[in-house]
Enzyme design. Sequence first.
Site, PDB file in Angstrom:
ATOM      1  N   GLY A 173       0.816  -1.197   0.000  1.00  0.00           N
ATOM      2  CA  GLY A 173       0.000   0.000   0.000  1.00  0.00           C
ATOM      3  C   GLY A 173       0.855   1.254   0.000  1.00  0.00           C
ATOM      4  N   GLY A 224       0.403  -5.253   0.629  1.00  0.00           N
ATOM      5  CA  GLY A 224      -0.836  -5.151  -0.140  1.00  0.00           C
ATOM      6  C   GLY A 224      -0.786  -5.873  -1.454  1.00  0.00           C
ATOM      7  N   GLU A 241       5.787  -5.967   7.359  1.00  0.00           N
ATOM      8  CA  GLU A 241       5.184  -4.890   8.132  1.00  0.00           C
ATOM      9  C   GLU A 241       5.838  -4.645   9.493  1.00  0.00           C
ATOM     10  OE1 GLU A 241       2.278  -6.104   5.054  1.00  0.00           O
ATOM     11  OE2 GLU A 241       3.567  -7.179   6.462  1.00  0.00           O
ATOM     12  N   ASP A 266      -1.372  -7.622   7.270  1.00  0.00           N
ATOM     13  CA  ASP A 266      -2.805  -7.384   7.129  1.00  0.00           C
ATOM     14  C   ASP A 266      -3.244  -7.899   5.765  1.00  0.00           C
ATOM     15  OD1 ASP A 266      -1.535  -5.332   5.683  1.00  0.00           O
ATOM     16  OD2 ASP A 266      -3.131  -3.888   6.071  1.00  0.00           O
TER      17      ASP A 266
END
Length: 361
Positions: free
Chosen positions: A67, A115, A138, A146
Site C-alpha cells: 500500500g 498489499g 510490516e 494485514d
Amino acid sequence: MTGTDEIIVTRAGILGHIVLNRPKTLNALSHAMITAITGALREWEADDDLRTVLISGAGERGLCAGGDIVAIYNDAKAGTGEAARFWADEYALNAKIASYPKPFVAFMDGLVLGGGVGVSAHGSVRIVTERTRIGMPEVAIGFTPDVGGSYLLSRAPGELGTHAALTGGMFTGPDAIELGLADHFVPSEDLGRLALALESIPASRAVAEYQRAAPASTLAGQRTWIDECYSADDASEIVARLQASDVPEARAAAATVLAKSPTAVCVALESLRRARRLDSLEETLNQEYRVSLRLAAGAEFSEGVRAQVIDKDRNPHWSPPLLRDVEQSAVEGYFESLGSRELGLSPGTAAPSGTADRSRA
C-alpha cells in the site's frame, strides 16, 4: 480500454486484464486503484462472455510493493480518517478476490509485498516466477501483516508462516508455493505468451501449457528448526529458542526479529495465533482492521515509517525497546472491538483462501 494513470483495465476475448500502473513506486496501491479494481471485478462478474481475470504489474520490478505507506503515514499524522477508509475498501477487495466466481489469475512476478499479497494470494490461480520475491515486511515499520496475510500465514505448513511474519523476510517463488501463497511456477519469459493464451482458452488449459516444475524451496528444507523454535506463543521465548539453536540460520533469524518493533512482533504473533482459530477470511480481516486502526493511531507505526521511508535513517526508536517490556494486556488491547467502527465483513461471503476450492481455474 479504460483506465487512469495508476491502473489500466482492458478486455480482450474472454479475458479481463488489470494492470497496476505505478512502476516508479513499485506499483504501490492507492485508494483510487483499490476502487478501480473493485469496480472492474463487479462489472466483469456479471459479464457471461468474460471467463477469466488477470492482474499484473507494469514495469520489470514487480507486481506490487504494498500500500501507499507515505499516504497512510500522512493521514495518521493529520487524523483525516482516510487510512480507515483505505483499509476498509482494501480489505473488502481482498475478500472479493477470494470469493470471485471466475478464475482470478495473478502474475506474482518480481516484488510482491504487503498489499501486493492481498491482491494476488487470495486469487484462485497464483503464479510465481524465478524473479518472485514475496513477503509481509510490516513489522519493520511498526505494523503487522494485514490484507488477510495473518489468515494465509497462520495456515502455512507448520510454523513457516510465523517465521515469515516475525522476520518480515522476503522469499522466493518456490518458497511462496511452500507457504501456500502461490500455486504454479511459470518462467517470467513465458508470462506474455500465457497472458495472450488466457484471452482465448480456459485458465486451467493455459496455465497447464506454460507451468513448469518449481525449483526446490529453501524454506522447505528449514522446517525442522523453524517448527521447533516458532511453536511457542511468546515472542521472547521464540527468540530465546532461535538464539540457542545450533543452526546459523536460526540465530540470524533471532537477530532479524530483534531489530523489528517489539510491539509489532508481539501483536503479529498474537494476530496469527488468533487467526488460526477463526473460521473465515472475513473474520480475520475484521480482526486485522481493529489492529490496523490502533497501530496507525500509535507511535510505533509513525516511527517505523519515519525511519524506513521518510527520513530513511534506518534507526527507529521503538517504545518499548525490548520484547520483554511489551505487556500482554497492551497486546490484547489492539484486538478489542471498535464498536460502531467495526469493519463488519460477513463470514461466508468469500471462500477461505487457505482452503479455497481452486476448481474455478
